[in-house]
Enzyme design. Structure first.
Site, PDB file in Angstrom:
ATOM      1  N   ASP A 264      -8.496  18.221  22.999  1.00  0.00           N
ATOM      2  CA  ASP A 264      -9.632  17.490  23.550  1.00  0.00           C
ATOM      3  C   ASP A 264     -10.584  17.024  22.458  1.00  0.00           C
ATOM      4  OD1 ASP A 264      -8.630  17.925  26.085  1.00  0.00           O
ATOM      5  OD2 ASP A 264     -10.562  18.517  26.925  1.00  0.00           O
TER       6      ASP A 264
ATOM      7  N   ARG B   6      -5.840  26.063  31.488  1.00  0.00           N
ATOM      8  CA  ARG B   6      -6.409  27.249  32.117  1.00  0.00           C
ATOM      9  C   ARG B   6      -5.401  27.959  33.027  1.00  0.00           C
ATOM     10  NH1 ARG B   6     -10.962  27.578  29.849  1.00  0.00           N
ATOM     11  NH2 ARG B   6     -12.315  25.771  29.515  1.00  0.00           N
TER      12      ARG B   6
ATOM     13  N   ASN C 293      -6.060  13.810  28.182  1.00  0.00           N
ATOM     14  CA  ASN C 293      -6.567  14.368  29.433  1.00  0.00           C
ATOM     15  C   ASN C 293      -7.938  15.016  29.205  1.00  0.00           C
ATOM     16  OD1 ASN C 293      -6.487  14.923  32.165  1.00  0.00           O
ATOM     17  ND2 ASN C 293      -5.163  16.711  31.990  1.00  0.00           N
TER      18      ASN C 293
ATOM     19  N   LYS D 135      -4.967  22.191  24.419  1.00  0.00           N
ATOM     20  CA  LYS D 135      -6.108  21.386  24.878  1.00  0.00           C
ATOM     21  C   LYS D 135      -7.426  22.012  24.446  1.00  0.00           C
ATOM     22  CE  LYS D 135      -8.225  19.677  29.174  1.00  0.00           C
ATOM     23  NZ  LYS D 135      -8.401  18.277  28.778  1.00  0.00           N
TER      24      LYS D 135
END
Length: 646
Positions: A49, A390, A93, A415
């Protein structure tokens, strides 16, 4: 790596230094880029990210440098709108990059296309776009209405006034508007329509904006006023807090697995709302200590974790950890007000329900809640992660139920936490395994059984499983060369080990599988990769608390490569033949010494030469030659080694 098999755990304890917060990292990067002056950022999260945000800033003309040590960056602020006016920006994402960049670019007077992975194109952004259009922004959807990818064109932006945005879908929409409004140069009032969810994440935004010189006035949670003339100014240096959402996995591990587990990088003064996960743990019985820069969790002083009924709107990310923790509670658990899960990296309510059921839980899902009824014992499961970091991290906790868990697509943790599984392993306490390998008739079965009895451990005779496949094949007339048929038999094998007996579909075959025909058949089927693969998971299922003694020919190399103690037990072919000869005579079976020696040597050669997991001493295994030893002496050798290894 398409999957990762996590071993069953007997507990968890230790200390973890948390990676930087994703939410803080991407907010700080964008504010530093828009600010006047140079900002030095410390402890920036290394993740997909954040990489997407860094790439986007680079493409938009913001100069930044990575410094030593890792996690230290210098960002040269542009003092307003981003300088590059044309760009095709890919953001994967990364919602914490996509939403605020949409708002900033809409006010920058340029031509831009913003896109991501397929899942990002399923995540709604219409409420943010509607809010920006109230200011005159020219944004159109390139595909489905209300969803990325987006095309942004120059527009006449209305300066100031009132912007209204829904608050019940994602707090990131409000965050994006707040972060972009200083670019207008005039006072702007943002009003929230409906209930604002995930309020702690908005608090992070407001706190960081204040650090960069923009103080937002707030009227409860319904209206926010960004002052006129507000300009981001570099604070000089910024330190990114540890990620409080990531802390939840380790604190939960301490609460489930005994602990103590301490996380460093967040504490009582954290600006992140997810530190309140510690309050949720305390409310269900966990022992919690909090200091300025650390939080520590232990299991309840007495009894287990209590069932709960909690409104978790304020900690939506950490709430996922509670959903898995519900597997260990003493009754049904209700997670309420989590509708925002539906529009995250995946539909987390549906995904969580599906995967919890694989582990034996009874789950009821509705639009904004989950009810989880824990199973009596957690089943082994193969967890799909839906490209959601997660999901992968949460379900690692299920191993504390004493069962192996397979995580599919484990790299999705990149991520936010690329080193997650290694960090988790550092505090995990796997169910101990003593792996004893060696050639046929070396005495490893007898030694393993006695060691297991002395220690109170489970016992796995892996050779019996292969003998059972050979026996089952003979009973149904399957060829020992038919790999596909034999693998099918191995997967469906109705076998139980009970009171020293081996039961095949309720038939006691303890003696039958010890025949020479079964021994030779076992060696042949064990050389077939498909059969070995089918039996790998079945063998690993024997790893249960308090420990396991596993014996065979590939225990240390393939089945339990993480075994805390590895023994290679052997003896000369002549000694082994003599032992086998006596065993057969005791059972009233015919035996020929010369034939036994020949068969053992041929089998040794096949086992050592097979392409899959050939029989050989592992580099980290202790050699135990029992040619001149009694069984009792061999047992004491293993027990002594186990004591030193523990």
């Amino acid at each position: 790596m398409d999957h990762l098999d996590l071993p069953p755990l007997s507990g968890a304890a230790g200390t973890v230094k948390l990676p930087g917060s994703k939410s803080i990292s991407n907010r700080v990067l964008l504010m530093a880029a828009l600010a006047e002056g140079v900002t030095e950022i410390h402890d920036l999260l290394a993740s997909d990210d954040v990489d997407r945000m860094l790439e986007a800033l680079d493409a938009l003309g913001v100069r930044w440098e990575a410094l030593d040590p890792p996690g230290r960056y210098r960002v040269h602020g542009v003092g307003g709108g981003l300088p590059v006016k044309h760009g095709d920006i890919f953001l994967g994402n990364a919602g914490t990059a996509f939403r605020p960049l949409t708002a900033v670019l809409a006010l920058s007077g340029g031509h831009y296309r913003l896109a991501g992975v397929a899942r990002m194109h399923e995540r709604p952004i219409g409420d943010l776009v509607d809010g920006l259009r109230q200011l005159g922004a020219n944004i159109r959807y390139q595909a489905a209405e209300g969803f990325p990818p987006l095309v942004i064109e120059p527009a006449e932006i209305r300066r100031g006034g009132v912007v209204r945005v829904r608050g019940d879908v994602s707090s990131q929409f409000l965050t994006a508007l707040l972060m972009a409004m200083p670019l207008t140069g005039v006072e702007t009032r943002i009003e929230v329509v409906g209930e604002l969810i995930s309020k702690p994440y908005v608090e992070i935004t407001l706190a960081l904006m204040a650090r960069f010189g923009v103080v937002v006035a707030r009227e409860g949670w319904q209206a926010f006023v960004v002052p006129g003339g507000a300009t981001y100014r570099s604070p000089g240096a910024m330190y990114v807090e540890g990620d409080a959402s990531s802390a939840s996995y380790f604190l939960a591990a301490g609460a489930i697995g005994g602990g103590p587990v301490r996380v460093e990088g967040v504490g009582r003064d954290s600006i992140q709302g997810d530190v309140r996960f510690a309050e949720a743990l305390a409310s269900i019985g966990a022992q919690i200590e909090i200091a300025d820069n650390w939080i520590e969790a232990r299991a309840p002083a007495s009894g287990g974790l209590r069932a709960f009924d909690l409104d978790l709107n304020h900690i939506p990310d950490a709430a996922m950890t509670l959903a898995v923790l519900a597997l260990f509670a003493d009754g049904a658990c209700r997670l309420r007000n989590i509708a925002s899960w539906r529009v995250k990296e995946t539909d987390r309510i549906a995904a969580m329900a599906t995967e919890l059921r694989k582990l034996g839980a009874v789950v009821d899902e509705s639009e904004d809640q989950l009810v989880v009824i824990p199973p009596e014992s957690i089943r082994r499961g193969e967890i799909d992660t839906y490209d959601d970091h997660r999901m992968a991290m949460c379900f690692s906790l299920a191993t504390l139920g004493g069962t192996e868990i397979r995580i599919n697509d484990p790299k999705c943790v990149n991520k936010t936490f690329p080193a997650y599984f290694a960090t988790f392993a550092a505090v995990a306490q796997p169910v101990p395994v003593i792996a004893i390998d060696g050639p046929s008739a070396s005495g490893k079965g007898t030694v393993a059984a006695r060691v297991a009895e002395r220690l109170g451990y489970q016992h796995l005779d892996s050779g019996a499983l292969y003998r059972l496949v050979a026996l089952a094949a003979s009973r149904v007339g399957a060829s020992l060369d038919d790999s596909r048929a034999l693998a099918g038999l191995a997967r469906r094998l109705p076998v139980r080990f009970e009171g020293g007996r081996v039961l095949l579909d309720e038939d006691d075959v303890s003696d039958a599988i010890r025949s020479e025909a079964c021994s030779q058949g076992a060696s042949r089927v064990a050389a077939l990769p498909a059969v070995r693969e089918a039996l790998v998971l079945r063998q690993r299922a024997f790893r249960r608390a308090p420990g396991l003694v596993a014996e065979g020919r590939d225990m240390a190399s393939t089945i339990f490569p993480d075994a805390g103690l590895k023994i290679y037990l052997t003896a000369s072919a002549e000694i082994r033949a003599e032992r086998r000869y006596k065993q057969l005579l005791e059972k009233g079976m015919a035996a020929n010494m010369a034939g036994l020696i020949r068969d053992l040597r041929e089998r040794d050669a096949r086992d050592a030469a097979r392409s899959v997991a050939p029989l050989r001493q592992q580099d980290d295994a202790l050699l135990l030659d029992t040619s001149g030893m009694t069984i009792d002496q061999a047992v004491e050798f293993v027990l002594d080694a186990a004591g030193k290894a523990s």
